[in-house]
Design a protein around this motif. Structure first.
Motif, PDB file in Angstrom:
ATOM      1  N   TYR A 103       0.824  -1.209   0.000  1.00 24.04           N
ATOM      2  CA  TYR A 103       0.000   0.000   0.000  1.00 24.04           C
ATOM      3  C   TYR A 103       0.856   1.256   0.000  1.00 24.04           C
ATOM      4  O   TYR A 103       0.518   2.242  -0.660  1.00 24.04           O
ATOM      5  CB  TYR A 103      -0.908  -0.031   1.233  1.00 24.04           C
ATOM      6  CG  TYR A 103      -1.766   1.181   1.411  1.00 24.04           C
ATOM      7  CD1 TYR A 103      -2.819   1.440   0.529  1.00 24.04           C
ATOM      8  CD2 TYR A 103      -1.529   2.067   2.445  1.00 24.04           C
ATOM      9  CE1 TYR A 103      -3.609   2.554   0.689  1.00 24.04           C
ATOM     10  CE2 TYR A 103      -2.323   3.187   2.613  1.00 24.04           C
ATOM     11  CZ  TYR A 103      -3.355   3.445   1.737  1.00 24.04           C
ATOM     12  OH  TYR A 103      -4.132   4.544   1.902  1.00 24.04           O
TER      13      TYR A 103
ATOM     14  N   ASP B 144       2.261   1.657  -3.461  1.00 22.50           N
ATOM     15  CA  ASP B 144       1.147   2.102  -4.305  1.00 22.50           C
ATOM     16  C   ASP B 144       0.969   3.611  -4.192  1.00 22.50           C
ATOM     17  O   ASP B 144       0.641   4.282  -5.165  1.00 22.50           O
ATOM     18  CB  ASP B 144      -0.164   1.418  -3.869  1.00 22.50           C
ATOM     19  CG  ASP B 144      -0.260  -0.027  -4.379  1.00 22.50           C
ATOM     20  OD1 ASP B 144       0.465  -0.357  -5.343  1.00 22.50           O
ATOM     21  OD2 ASP B 144      -1.039  -0.808  -3.809  1.00 22.50           O
ATOM     22  N   ALA B 145       1.184   4.121  -2.973  1.00 24.57           N
ATOM     23  CA  ALA B 145       1.012   5.558  -2.761  1.00 24.57           C
ATOM     24  C   ALA B 145       2.023   6.355  -3.583  1.00 24.57           C
ATOM     25  O   ALA B 145       1.727   7.457  -4.031  1.00 24.57           O
ATOM     26  CB  ALA B 145       1.164   5.895  -1.277  1.00 24.57           C
TER      27      ALA B 145
ATOM     28  N   ALA C 232       2.947   5.583  -6.500  1.00 22.77           N
ATOM     29  CA  ALA C 232       2.393   5.640  -7.852  1.00 22.77           C
ATOM     30  C   ALA C 232       1.225   6.623  -7.900  1.00 22.77           C
ATOM     31  O   ALA C 232       1.085   7.396  -8.844  1.00 22.77           O
ATOM     32  CB  ALA C 232       1.933   4.245  -8.290  1.00 22.77           C
ATOM     33  N   ALA C 233       0.388   6.605  -6.862  1.00 23.35           N
ATOM     34  CA  ALA C 233      -0.831   7.427  -6.872  1.00 23.35           C
ATOM     35  C   ALA C 233      -0.521   8.906  -6.658  1.00 23.35           C
ATOM     36  O   ALA C 233      -1.186   9.765  -7.226  1.00 23.35           O
ATOM     37  CB  ALA C 233      -1.797   6.931  -5.802  1.00 23.35           C
ATOM     38  N   HIS C 234       0.475   9.214  -5.824  1.00 25.08           N
ATOM     39  CA  HIS C 234       0.778  10.606  -5.518  1.00 25.08           C
ATOM     40  C   HIS C 234       2.080  11.013  -6.187  1.00 25.08           C
ATOM     41  O   HIS C 234       3.158  10.823  -5.635  1.00 25.08           O
ATOM     42  CB  HIS C 234       0.890  10.824  -4.005  1.00 25.08           C
ATOM     43  CG  HIS C 234      -0.352  10.467  -3.266  1.00 25.08           C
ATOM     44  ND1 HIS C 234      -1.289  11.389  -2.895  1.00 25.08           N
ATOM     45  CD2 HIS C 234      -0.828   9.263  -2.856  1.00 25.08           C
ATOM     46  CE1 HIS C 234      -2.291  10.777  -2.274  1.00 25.08           C
ATOM     47  NE2 HIS C 234      -2.031   9.489  -2.231  1.00 25.08           N
TER      48      HIS C 234
ATOM     49  N   GLY D 250       3.283   9.917  -9.188  1.00 26.22           N
ATOM     50  CA  GLY D 250       3.769   9.010 -10.229  1.00 26.22           C
ATOM     51  C   GLY D 250       5.253   8.723 -10.153  1.00 26.22           C
ATOM     52  O   GLY D 250       5.949   8.713 -11.161  1.00 26.22           O
TER      53      GLY D 250
ATOM     54  N   ALA E 116       2.239   2.257 -12.153  1.00 22.37           N
ATOM     55  CA  ALA E 116       1.190   1.557 -11.409  1.00 22.37           C
ATOM     56  C   ALA E 116       1.460   0.055 -11.328  1.00 22.37           C
ATOM     57  O   ALA E 116       1.035  -0.606 -10.386  1.00 22.37           O
ATOM     58  CB  ALA E 116      -0.174   1.828 -12.045  1.00 22.37           C
TER      59      ALA E 116
ATOM     60  N   ALA F 131      -5.200  -2.581  -1.901  1.00 24.99           N
ATOM     61  CA  ALA F 131      -6.116  -1.462  -2.137  1.00 24.99           C
ATOM     62  C   ALA F 131      -7.486  -1.769  -1.535  1.00 24.99           C
ATOM     63  O   ALA F 131      -8.093  -0.944  -0.849  1.00 24.99           O
ATOM     64  CB  ALA F 131      -6.226  -1.197  -3.636  1.00 24.99           C
TER      65      ALA F 131
ATOM     66  N   TYR G 145      -2.526   8.740   3.641  1.00 25.41           N
ATOM     67  CA  TYR G 145      -2.256   9.694   2.568  1.00 25.41           C
ATOM     68  C   TYR G 145      -3.423  10.647   2.377  1.00 25.41           C
ATOM     69  O   TYR G 145      -3.667  11.141   1.293  1.00 25.41           O
ATOM     70  CB  TYR G 145      -1.913   8.957   1.265  1.00 25.41           C
ATOM     71  CG  TYR G 145      -0.755   8.037   1.471  1.00 25.41           C
ATOM     72  CD1 TYR G 145       0.536   8.516   1.458  1.00 25.41           C
ATOM     73  CD2 TYR G 145      -0.952   6.686   1.759  1.00 25.41           C
ATOM     74  CE1 TYR G 145       1.609   7.686   1.707  1.00 25.41           C
ATOM     75  CE2 TYR G 145       0.115   5.851   2.016  1.00 25.41           C
ATOM     76  CZ  TYR G 145       1.390   6.359   1.981  1.00 25.41           C
ATOM     77  OH  TYR G 145       2.449   5.551   2.239  1.00 25.41           O
ATOM     78  N   ASP G 146      -4.183  10.894   3.462  1.00 32.28           N
ATOM     79  CA  ASP G 146      -5.278  11.849   3.426  1.00 32.28           C
ATOM     80  C   ASP G 146      -4.725  13.196   3.894  1.00 32.28           C
ATOM     81  O   ASP G 146      -4.952  13.626   5.018  1.00 32.28           O
ATOM     82  CB  ASP G 146      -6.410  11.353   4.335  1.00 32.28           C
ATOM     83  CG  ASP G 146      -7.587  12.314   4.352  1.00 32.28           C
ATOM     84  OD1 ASP G 146      -7.561  13.293   3.575  1.00 32.28           O
ATOM     85  OD2 ASP G 146      -8.524  12.078   5.132  1.00 32.28           O
TER      86      ASP G 146
END
Lengths: 337, 280
Positions: A92, A95-96, A98-100, A102, A106, A318, B243-244
């Motif tokens: 996780y 993954d963050a 990738a999400a925040h 890049g 992904a 996720a 991550y909030d």
């Protein structure tokens, strides 16, 4: 009096210039951003890798380490910490990346074998010597009068594995379903007197403060605690079922491309899968992936009869995160919110 | 002194424009800009998310705990800080310098170290915790433990603000009060307190402000149980762990606005106290 500082300054300047020239000649710097308990593991592994890389290419690799809570480390990388590779406690957190912003693609987890986790661990119980409360499996944790120590899954990535292991066990019981698993986990957290913010904190609570009858912890941490504090103080209990804790690794694409260190960073992670890397991993109580090395060190690990994965039981991080640990998720509901 | 300075057309020190510009730049770079980014970030998820983040029962309970415990700790420090400052200034005793230096330790110590030390002491198996447990008092892992940690870190603020003021207090004034027939209590209440009370307010405000934002020392002794011993800064960390960023900033904004309002109130109270004393 006036000349001395200037002389010192000149010396420092010369030194730093010298170091810089040296660095640009043949030394490669890598930064591995990792989580807390891998400190000793990477201390040894970095030396082994530097020797391997020197023999292979003639270049000197200096690997710098950064350790901290897994989520905190991931946020530091998102906010600009120049990590070439990350070796964190759970997918996780990568993954963050990738999400925040890049920083990694992904599909980062499919780039290396075994879900990009060169070693695994599992969740076991650490109890006081002689196991005075007779704790043998998960159902013993919800008995009246048993105090369970675990960190909060809201603030500790490592503690999320504890929660998921408990849930997976309840789900596998005869007639087990989401409702019965939730009731079980709720009863378990009812027996938790202190929710530390991190896994190391809960270990201190259990070991140093003498609070609680059982500590839920990663297997490698449990063996380390027994090794460091003496086998006369604690016993390790293997439950009938537990979860495969997968701490994954990845290169940070944006940073290695900027530094021009992609080749060595990728090799740094791949070498973890080699027999030499796997030996070091096993030595530090992480379960190796290599079957030959795993067989050699089988006696070194707790005998957990059944191990399940997060992908099989929870459909990946996720989904697990959204259902259990997000705001208003099941963990929040357990505490009546 | 003030009247003298105000009466002069020219300032004693030159460079007012330069120093004011520097002050503004410094304050903007170090305080205003970082804090305003918190405001901007807090709205990153929209108003609804902001509202949702700060009105959940858990957040409200944590805010109540953080501000309540800080208030109690600051009050305790105001009383005992005054006594300590008084003793350190007025009396001579062996190892006075050591005692004086000890006051600063909570400043210098990494807060996590303080938290671990306090928890070790007050935990049910600790030196003090064992004795207190016999009396039926639990400190570590209860709100009381949080107050203890916040009192610890706030002490130097009160002592160090009061010390110079007590040093300036003229011993003759007290003696004059006595010779005019005032009792000890009257001398304290009518002669000394009016002078001491503005710096006490300053010390109180500093200790309170420090306590509200404290994280490192508290999380070890708090126990962190939702809705009973969970402080607001911990919830900020919990939000960040998901991550909030917007939710975390939202709680931070509420804490900031509350703190700022309280500080303004204390400042107003202090001004009132000073003018009232000045008029006498």
């Amino acid at each position: 009096m006036h000349r001395k500082p200037r002389l010192l300054l000149a010396c420092l300047l010369a030194l730093s210039c010298g170091a810089w020239v040296c660095a640009s000649a043949a030394t490669i710097n890598l930064l591995n951003v990792s989580y807390d308990p891998t400190h000793e593991l990477y201390q040894e592994y970095d030396k082994a890798f530097a020797a391997y890389w020197k023999a292979k290419t003639g270049d000197i690799v200096v690997v710098n380490q950064s350790h901290g809570g897994s989520g905190k480390q991931a946020r530091a990388v998102i906010d600009g910490l120049d990590a070439d590779v990350v070796t964190l406690a759970l997918a996780y957190d990568i993954d963050a990346l990738a999400a925040h912003g890049g920083l990694v693609p992904a599909n980062w987890q499919s780039r290396l074998p075994d879900n990009s986790t060169p070693y695994t661990s599992t969740i076991v119980f650490l109890v006081r010597k002689g196991n005075p409360k007779g704790i043998h499996d998960w159902n013993d944790l919800v008995r009246k009068g048993v105090a369970v120590i675990t960190a909060s899954p809201k603030t500790s990535g490592g503690a999320r594995w504890n929660y998921l292991a408990a849930w997976a066990w309840a789900l596998q019981q005869p007639g087990g379903n989401d409702a019965s698993a939730e009731a079980f986990v709720k009863a378990l957290y009812h027996n938790v007197p202190v929710l530390d913010s991190g896994a190391r904190g809960s270990t201190i609570t259990f070991v140093e403060r003498g609070i609680g009858d059982v500590l839920l912890t990663w297997e490698n941490e449990a063996y380390l605690a027994v090794k460091e504090l003496g086998p006369d103080k604690f016993d390790i209990v293997a439950p009938s079922l537990s979860i495969v804790a997968e701490p994954p690794v990845s290169v940070v694409d944006r940073n290695v491309d900027e530094h021009g260190t992609r080749k060595v960073a990728e090799e740094y992670l791949r070498y973890l899968y080699s027999p030499e890397g796997q030996e070091i991993v096993a030595k530090h109580f992480y379960r190796p992936r290599d079957p030959a090395v795993a067989a050699k060190y089988a006696g070194r690990f707790a005998n957990v009869p059944k191990l399940v994965t997060i992908d099989a039981v929870f459909g990946g991080w996720a989904q697990a995160q959204a259902k259990h640990f997000a705001d208003h998720g099941i963990f929040d509901q357990i505490y009546g919110q | 002194m003030n009247a003298l300075a105000a009466g002069r057309p020219r300032r004693v020190l030159p460079g007012f424009g330069l120093t004011l510009g520097y002050t503004m730049l410094y304050l903007s770079l170090l305080v205003l800009i970082p804090l305003s980014t918190v405001f901007v970030r807090s709205l990153g998820g929209g108003w609804l998310h902001f509202y949702d983040a700060v009105t959940s029962p858990r957040v409200l309970a944590a805010l109540g705990l953080s501000f309540g415990a800080s208030l109690i700790a600051a009050l305790v420090n105001s009383v005992f800080g005054l006594i300590i400052a008084w003793v350190l200034v007025r009396y001579a005793f062996p190892f006075k310098r050591v005692a004086d230096a000890m006051v600063d330790l909570p400043f210098a110590l990494p807060t996590a170290v303080a938290g671990i030390a306090l928890t070790a002491l007050y935990a049910p198996n600790g030196w003090l915790g064992r004795g207190l447990a016999l009396l039926g008092v639990k400190v570590a892992f209860t709100p009381l433990g949080i107050v203890v940690a916040l009192t610890f870190i706030g002490l130097p603020f009160v002592v160090r603000t009061l010390q110079p003021v007590i040093e300036d207090l003229d011993h003759d004034v007290e003696q004059a009060a006595w010779t005019l027939g005032a009792s000890g209590a009257q001398t304290f209440a009518r002669v000394m307190l009016p002078v001491l009370w503005p710096p006490m307010l300053t010390g109180f405000a500093l200790a309170f402000a420090r306590a509200v934002g404290e994280y490192g020392s508290v999380i070890f002794i708090a126990g962190n149980m939702p809705k009973s011993t969970e402080i607001a800064p911990l919830l900020i960390v919990a939000k960040l762990e998901q991550y909030d960023y917007a939710g975390a900033s939202a709680i931070a904004v509420v804490m900031m606005v509350l703190s700022f309002t309280i500080m303004l109130g204390i400042n107003a109270l202090q001004n009132w106290a000073v003018t009232r004393h000045g008029e006498r």
